[in-house]
Write a protein that holds these residues in place. Structure first.
Motif, PDB file in Angstrom:
ATOM      1  N   GLU A  19      -4.214 -52.314  16.648  1.00 57.64           N
ATOM      2  CA  GLU A  19      -4.424 -51.536  15.430  1.00 57.64           C
ATOM      3  C   GLU A  19      -5.903 -51.205  15.278  1.00 57.64           C
ATOM      4  O   GLU A  19      -6.772 -52.007  15.634  1.00 57.64           O
ATOM      5  N   ILE A  20      -6.174 -50.017  14.766  1.00 54.61           N
ATOM      6  CA  ILE A  20      -7.538 -49.594  14.458  1.00 54.61           C
ATOM      7  C   ILE A  20      -7.598 -49.238  12.981  1.00 54.61           C
ATOM      8  O   ILE A  20      -6.771 -48.464  12.480  1.00 54.61           O
ATOM      9  N   ARG A  21      -8.587 -49.806  12.278  1.00 55.46           N
ATOM     10  CA  ARG A  21      -8.763 -49.493  10.863  1.00 55.46           C
ATOM     11  C   ARG A  21     -10.192 -49.047  10.613  1.00 55.46           C
ATOM     12  O   ARG A  21     -11.141 -49.658  11.104  1.00 55.46           O
TER      13      ARG A  21
ATOM     14  N   GLY B 294     -18.054 -48.214  10.008  1.00 55.32           N
ATOM     15  CA  GLY B 294     -17.459 -48.502  11.302  1.00 55.32           C
ATOM     16  C   GLY B 294     -15.977 -48.799  11.256  1.00 55.32           C
ATOM     17  O   GLY B 294     -15.245 -48.265  10.414  1.00 55.32           O
ATOM     18  N   PHE B 295     -15.548 -49.710  12.142  1.00 56.06           N
ATOM     19  CA  PHE B 295     -14.122 -49.934  12.356  1.00 56.06           C
ATOM     20  C   PHE B 295     -13.851 -51.418  12.587  1.00 56.06           C
ATOM     21  O   PHE B 295     -14.732 -52.174  13.017  1.00 56.06           O
ATOM     22  N   THR B 296     -12.608 -51.799  12.351  1.00 53.30           N
ATOM     23  CA  THR B 296     -12.092 -53.072  12.841  1.00 53.30           C
ATOM     24  C   THR B 296     -10.922 -52.777  13.762  1.00 53.30           C
ATOM     25  O   THR B 296     -10.149 -51.837  13.530  1.00 53.30           O
ATOM     26  N   LEU B 297     -10.815 -53.562  14.814  1.00 48.20           N
ATOM     27  CA  LEU B 297      -9.723 -53.439  15.768  1.00 48.20           C
ATOM     28  C   LEU B 297      -9.022 -54.783  15.851  1.00 48.20           C
ATOM     29  O   LEU B 297      -9.670 -55.822  16.034  1.00 48.20           O
TER      30      LEU B 297
ATOM     31  N   THR C 242     -10.226 -60.243  15.783  1.00 43.27           N
ATOM     32  CA  THR C 242     -10.554 -59.022  15.053  1.00 43.27           C
ATOM     33  C   THR C 242     -11.946 -58.582  15.492  1.00 43.27           C
ATOM     34  O   THR C 242     -12.902 -59.368  15.443  1.00 43.27           O
ATOM     35  N   LEU C 243     -12.048 -57.337  15.932  1.00 41.58           N
ATOM     36  CA  LEU C 243     -13.303 -56.789  16.418  1.00 41.58           C
ATOM     37  C   LEU C 243     -13.881 -55.852  15.379  1.00 41.58           C
ATOM     38  O   LEU C 243     -13.150 -55.121  14.706  1.00 41.58           O
TER      39      LEU C 243
ATOM     40  N   LEU D 248      -1.979 -45.391  19.305  1.00 38.73           N
ATOM     41  CA  LEU D 248      -3.046 -45.808  18.390  1.00 38.73           C
ATOM     42  C   LEU D 248      -3.295 -44.764  17.307  1.00 38.73           C
ATOM     43  O   LEU D 248      -4.272 -44.849  16.562  1.00 38.73           O
ATOM     44  N   GLY D 249      -2.413 -43.764  17.229  1.00 39.47           N
ATOM     45  CA  GLY D 249      -2.436 -42.835  16.111  1.00 39.47           C
ATOM     46  C   GLY D 249      -3.106 -41.500  16.342  1.00 39.47           C
ATOM     47  O   GLY D 249      -3.271 -40.723  15.401  1.00 39.47           O
TER      48      GLY D 249
END
Length: 435
Positions: free
Chosen positions: A210-212, A217-220, A226-227, A243-244
């Motif tokens: 998942e990518i948010r 920036g972002f969390t993966l 969690t990145l 991944l959308g």
């Protein structure tokens, strides 16, 4: 969500010795850039980004081990010329841009191989494009005319001349182009992984689920961590839609290959041809052939629409039987040479034959729909993505932007499940004399 799976059947990867280990990611971590996917796009982007921005922390993360995915499953060609549909475009400046970009990719890969001693059977062997019967000869004549108009060097060979190279009189004629390279793709990918710059961390067997987007920036999300990062490169080919992004614009098509055991000395004498050559079909739906440096025959044909992206084990016996028939037609005296590996490799196509390259969304970059020429296209697009991200406005980047487009929207998946296999079946029937 569908994730990549490794089936243990890819001959290129299974023949590797002493494969290095990059542990799966455990715990949370932060990086400047996360590159998802360790194929040709991802490895090239990681290396160039690390060189462009030596103070940044880069993560190269893959759901499998590098070399197990599509980049390690191809036929081992790095093609310098426009291929298939690209060659048929009327605009010569467009084609010359493609040639320049492909050759940048080849030079980049060759430099890494030399710098780090990567043993991947890299060979400037060129490429043959072969025709079997009247249908193939018609395609070959068209190919020759395109090369002549384009001003690229080539040599046309008769069936008798081919016999000395290929060890078979199955082909009526072929065109040889000298600029192509042959290699062992899984060995190349492992070598690239093992030689990453110090500011690139490589993580394997860690799928991004998942990518948010966050305020900055972002969390993966992965199964074990969690990145966080400022920007993302999606080097995920057919899995980009999972991944959308580019939903209903990427057509996943799988092709299948088989590899024999090495030929014995007696079998090589019976074979009578040369080592280290590769042949693609004049008819797009025909058969690709390789003879490797270590005496293995490889045959590649058979296509299927692959909405599940991976290789169903149940279909492999039929594919292997088809490959066996193709080998026996070409080499009837080698029927005792066993096929030891059969595998599928997925590629990303588009309905309008357009590739995509650039920024998918703010802070998210990607390249895909390589149209079955991923070794060169993927490598150079990874390099150019890194340059774009670092504000390097080079001629090569401008060329990449000019030769890229927007894949058109595909029909609903229900229609694809019926229409694509039907179209492939019709193409196989029309090309049956060239298989």
């Amino acid at each position: 969500m569908i994730l990549p799976e490794y089936d243990g059947r890819c001959g290129w990867y299974e023949l590797l010795e002493n494969v290095s280990a990059f542990p799966a990611l455990e715990g949370d971590a932060r990086f400047d850039t996360v590159i998802v996917g360790g194929g040709f796009v991802g490895t090239a982007a990681a290396r160039r980004l690390a060189q462009n921005c030596p103070d940044e922390r880069v993560l190269l993360i893959d759901a499998l081990k590098l070399g197990q995915g599509a980049s390690g499953r191809n036929s081992g060609f790095v093609i310098d010329q426009p291929h298939k549909r690209d060659l048929e475009r009327a605009d010569d400046p467009f084609k010359r841009k493609i040639v320049r970009l492909n050759r940048i990719a080849m030079e980049h890969l060759e430099q890494q191989i030399a710098d780090f001693g990567i043993d991947c059977q890299w060979s400037h062997a060129g490429k043959y494009q072969g025709a079997v019967g009247p249908r193939g000869l018609k395609f070959l004549a068209h190919y020759e005319q395109l090369l002549r108009n384009f001003g690229e060097s080539y040599e046309r060979l008769s069936g008798a001349e081919l016999r000395a190279v290929l060890g078979t009189d199955y082909y009526s004629a072929a065109i040889f182009t000298p600029g192509g390279v042959l290699m062992q793709p899984a060995a190349l990918m492992r070598g690239l992984a093992d030689s990453m710059p110090a500011n690139v961390r490589v993580v394997e067997n860690t799928p991004v689920q998942e990518i948010r987007r966050q305020t900055q920036g972002f969390t993966l999300k992965t199964p074990t961590s969690t990145l966080s990062c400022r920007r993302i490169v999606l080097a995920t080919s057919i899995f980009t839609a999972e991944l959308g992004f580019k939903k209903d614009r990427i057509l996943p098509v799988m092709t299948f290959a088989s590899m024999t055991r090495p030929l014995t000395d007696a079998e090589m004498a019976c074979f009578g041809g040369q080592l280290d050559w590769g042949l693609t079909p004049a008819d797009h739906a025909g058969t690709t052939m390789r003879m490797t440096q270590d005496r293995r025959l490889i045959i590649r044909n058979s296509y299927r629409y692959a909405p599940e992206y991976n290789t169903p084990a149940a279909i492999l016996p039929k594919i292997r039987a088809r490959h066996r028939e193709g080998l026996d037609q070409r080499y009837p005296a080698l029927k005792e040479v066993e096929i030891v590996y059969t595998w599928g490799g997925a590629t990303s196509l588009s309905a309008n034959f357009e590739t995509y390259f650039g920024q998918l969304d703010e802070g998210i970059y990607s390249s895909g729909c390589d149209q079955s020429v991923g070794a060169a296209r993927g490598t150079v697009s990874g390099l150019m993505l890194a340059d774009m991200m670092c504000g390097k406005n080079t001629e090569a980047l401008r060329d990449m932007q000019e030769v890229s487009g927007n894949p058109s929207c595909l029909p609903p998946k229900l229609l694809l499940r019926v229409g694509v296999p039907l179209r492939m079946a019709l193409a196989r029937f029309a090309s049956r004399s060239e298989l």
